[in-house]
Write an enzyme that holds these catalytic residues in place. Structure first.
Site, PDB file in Angstrom:
ATOM      1  N   SER A  68       0.901  -1.227   0.151  1.00 31.55           N
ATOM      2  CA  SER A  68      -0.089   0.004   0.117  1.00 31.55           C
ATOM      3  C   SER A  68       0.789   1.254   0.063  1.00 31.55           C
ATOM      4  O   SER A  68       1.552   1.352  -0.908  1.00 31.55           O
ATOM      5  CB  SER A  68      -0.998  -0.107   1.190  1.00 31.55           C
ATOM      6  OG  SER A  68      -1.970   0.932   1.122  1.00 31.55           O
ATOM      7  N   ASP A 128       0.076  -4.185  -4.140  1.00 25.56           N
ATOM      8  CA  ASP A 128      -1.117  -3.189  -4.364  1.00 25.56           C
ATOM      9  C   ASP A 128      -0.865  -1.715  -3.624  1.00 25.56           C
ATOM     10  O   ASP A 128      -1.398  -1.244  -2.869  1.00 25.56           O
ATOM     11  CB  ASP A 128      -2.432  -3.707  -3.503  1.00 25.56           C
ATOM     12  CG  ASP A 128      -3.694  -3.623  -4.180  1.00 25.56           C
ATOM     13  OD1 ASP A 128      -3.554  -3.390  -5.312  1.00 25.56           O
ATOM     14  OD2 ASP A 128      -4.330  -3.117  -3.349  1.00 25.56           O
ATOM     15  N   ARG A 156       5.117   8.714  -7.232  1.00 27.40           N
ATOM     16  CA  ARG A 156       4.968   7.375  -6.978  1.00 27.40           C
ATOM     17  C   ARG A 156       6.025   6.346  -7.544  1.00 27.40           C
ATOM     18  O   ARG A 156       6.792   6.899  -7.994  1.00 27.40           O
ATOM     19  CB  ARG A 156       3.502   7.010  -7.762  1.00 27.40           C
ATOM     20  CG  ARG A 156       3.643   7.145  -9.341  1.00 27.40           C
ATOM     21  CD  ARG A 156       2.692   6.228 -10.080  1.00 27.40           C
ATOM     22  NE  ARG A 156       2.891   6.910 -11.427  1.00 27.40           N
ATOM     23  CZ  ARG A 156       3.672   6.119 -12.342  1.00 27.40           C
ATOM     24  NH1 ARG A 156       4.488   5.434 -12.082  1.00 27.40           N
ATOM     25  NH2 ARG A 156       3.432   6.472 -13.808  1.00 27.40           N
ATOM     26  N   ASP A 195       7.746   3.547  -9.669  1.00 29.69           N
ATOM     27  CA  ASP A 195       7.903   3.583 -10.943  1.00 29.69           C
ATOM     28  C   ASP A 195       9.310   2.878 -11.157  1.00 29.69           C
ATOM     29  O   ASP A 195       9.883   2.563 -10.320  1.00 29.69           O
ATOM     30  CB  ASP A 195       7.833   4.882 -11.763  1.00 29.69           C
ATOM     31  CG  ASP A 195       9.561   5.481 -11.522  1.00 29.69           C
ATOM     32  OD1 ASP A 195      10.099   5.344 -12.374  1.00 29.69           O
ATOM     33  OD2 ASP A 195       9.602   6.305 -10.582  1.00 29.69           O
ATOM     34  N   ASP A 245      12.962   3.213 -10.148  1.00 36.07           N
ATOM     35  CA  ASP A 245      13.193   3.071  -8.504  1.00 36.07           C
ATOM     36  C   ASP A 245      14.080   2.056  -8.261  1.00 36.07           C
ATOM     37  O   ASP A 245      14.605   1.847  -7.151  1.00 36.07           O
ATOM     38  CB  ASP A 245      11.952   3.242  -7.863  1.00 36.07           C
ATOM     39  CG  ASP A 245      11.192   4.533  -8.035  1.00 36.07           C
ATOM     40  OD1 ASP A 245      11.988   5.641  -8.343  1.00 36.07           O
ATOM     41  OD2 ASP A 245      10.148   4.764  -7.808  1.00 36.07           O
ATOM     42  N   HIS A 262      -7.610  -5.759  -0.875  1.00 34.64           N
ATOM     43  CA  HIS A 262      -5.940  -4.868  -0.616  1.00 34.64           C
ATOM     44  C   HIS A 262      -5.069  -5.772   0.151  1.00 34.64           C
ATOM     45  O   HIS A 262      -3.658  -5.987  -0.156  1.00 34.64           O
ATOM     46  CB  HIS A 262      -6.297  -3.672   0.064  1.00 34.64           C
ATOM     47  CG  HIS A 262      -5.318  -2.791   0.105  1.00 34.64           C
ATOM     48  ND1 HIS A 262      -4.640  -1.991  -1.132  1.00 34.64           N
ATOM     49  CD2 HIS A 262      -4.780  -1.687   0.798  1.00 34.64           C
ATOM     50  CE1 HIS A 262      -3.861  -1.517  -0.872  1.00 34.64           C
ATOM     51  NE2 HIS A 262      -3.681  -0.901   0.486  1.00 34.64           N
TER      52      HIS A 262
END
Length: 485
Positions: free
Chosen positions: A154, A182, A196, A198, A201, A266
């Site tokens: 998360s 997730d 975010r 990607d 990274d 989730h």
């Protein structure tokens, strides 16, 4: 030492209208908790305040082997390091690789509501983790970070992305692997890659999507868009099996219960990944889940079709396809992989493509098409009483001479010796096409083919010629009956 945190674009955007500043390092109290095969019950921990003062001593006591895997696990919103799924994953990893080290990033003080504050906090926490890893690298005289594998769920997935980008951009080293379980959707969907997780990274970034319905109006908590080198979509990436129970049927409706109810799908991402550590599963790429479900993507040798291992072994199978020249690591085309799971542990089950040929015999043609559902009992499933498996969940029209394909899930990896097949006739009072007045509803099945992804083989099963399967009747198909024809 941890830099500045602007709240101007791209940190604010149309999809991210609010951007807060992180809390201070003192308020966050981030801890790095060490585990190894010899020390699982009484973990050693290092907090931010002693990051440089005590680290050499802690590193020595932790007995980290820089030649083996070093796993970092990060939790998400409303959680803390001492949570059950992290303990389970840690034990599975150490059981599988006793010489590895597991380090839990405990940021529980920063994961509390409001959500926007937790979103801001992971920017700083990811930066702290990057400095921690760089210092660890220096203390252990590591040449690179290829053995470092970050696993985040998360918000923890994006936290891992911030760690990777800080290491690459500010500290000039690249982490080996990031697994995003997730990744959180709210405040991250359709945002700049700076915001975010990607593919840049880490050298290898994989994503497991398990709750990818939009947050509005269905309260999906995970991203749908592909954001890794490879993206796994179990059960299509949303509505995981047995997660659709009504909240109002729950006995306890406190906030924690609400969160666990809404996070059922989730949470499956980390459950599936944990299970894959000891129960690997081969899966296949496809253009969409509907295409996969229809059996259109089950040939590993086809162009632009990739068969990889799901979970812990995915990096090795990905690298093998890169070496073989089948995957171009510099391509921007997303690799999306699909598979079906069970509704309870063990979740990971072999997926099998099944093709049913409706007979074109005189009896079948004269009887005509039927609307209904076909179900199977597959022997050799490891159970004394094989469970009913539906070929099609919704009624469809079966016509003589036609083939129908679907993907089902089975527990066993062995070939079945026989298959029992039944038929559920479905009629609709308002649809004359479904009425069967003059004769009993039935289907004539010529043969069934089972295609196994893991074995790259196809098994054909037949039943006695011109024998129909009707409601409340079960026919038996076997290889031997095909040879008799």
């Amino acid at each position: 030492m941890f830099g500045c945190y602007p709240v101007t674009p791209p940190w604010t955007s149309e999809r991210r209208p609010i951007a807060l500043l992180p809390q201070s390092p003192e308020e966050l109290g981030v801890r790095f908790v060490f585990f190894n095969a010899q020390n699982r019950g009484i973990p050693q921990h290092l907090n931010k305040y002693s990051l440089y003062l005590d680290m050499p001593e802690i590193i020595e006591e932790a007995k980290i082997n820089p030649e083996k895997k070093i796993y970092f696990i990060s939790h998400g919103f409303l959680e803390k390091g001492a949570t059950k799924w992290i303990e389970t994953m840690m034990n599975r990893l150490l059981d599988t690789d006793p010489e590895s080290t597991v380090i839990v990033i405990d940021w529980g003080l920063g994961s509390n509501p409001p959500y926007n504050q937790a979103v801001a906090n992971i920017r700083l926490i990811g930066n702290i983790a990057a400095h921690f890893i760089k210092e660890m690298m220096m203390q252990l005289d590591m040449k690179n970070l290829d053995n470092v594998h970050m696993i985040g769920h998360s918000l923890g997935a994006h936290l891992s992305g911030y760690t990777g980008s800080t290491l690459r951009n500010d500290l000039n080293v690249t982490i080996g692997r990031i697994t995003g379980l997730d990744p959180a959707e709210l405040a991250f969907t359709e945002t700049d890659v700076l915001v975010r997780l990607d593919p840049s990274d880490a050298k290898f970034v994989e994503i497991v999507h398990s709750d990818a319905t939009p947050f509005v109006p269905k309260i999906g908590l995970g991203l749908f868009e592909p954001i890794g080198h490879i993206d796994f979509y179990p059960n299509g990436g949303f509505n995981q099996p047995d997660c659709d129970k009504s909240f109002w049927n729950q006995k306890n409706r406190f906030v924690s219960t609400m969160f666990h109810f809404f996070s059922c799908s989730h949470s499956r991402s980390h459950m599936y990944f944990t299970e894959s550590i000891t129960n690997p599963l081969k899966v296949v790429s496809c253009g969409s889940y509907d295409s996969y479900n229809a059996g259109e993507c089950f040939d590993c040798s086809a162009d632009n079709t990739y068969c990889l291992d799901f979970g812990l072994n995915s990096e090795a199978s990905y690298n093998r396809l890169v070496r073989e020249g089948k995957i171009n690591p510099n391509s921007n085309t997303p690799i999306q992989l699909y598979f079906k799971t069970g509704s309870k542990t063990p979740f990971l089950m072999q997926n099998v493509k099944i093709t049913i040929k409706i007979s074109n015999s005189k009896e079948s043609v004269e009887h005509g098409p039927e609307i209904g559902k076909i179900f199977l009992y597959i022997d050799g499933s490891g159970s004394t009483e094989p469970k009913r498996i539906y070929f099609n969940e919704a009624p469809i029209l079966f016509e003589p001479g036609h083939n129908y394909s679907s993907v089902i899930k089975v527990h066993s990896n062995s070939k079945p010796s026989s298959v029992k097949m039944g038929w559920d006739y479905v009629t609709n009072l308002f649809n004359p096409l479904t009425w069967r007045i003059m004769s009993a509803p039935r289907v004539y099945i010529e043969h069934v083919e089972l295609q196994f992804l893991t074995q790259s083989t196809t098994l054909r099963l037949c039943q006695t010629a011109n024998v129909a399967i009707s409601t409340n009747d079960v026919g038996v198909l076997s290889e031997a009956k095909c040879k008799q024809k």
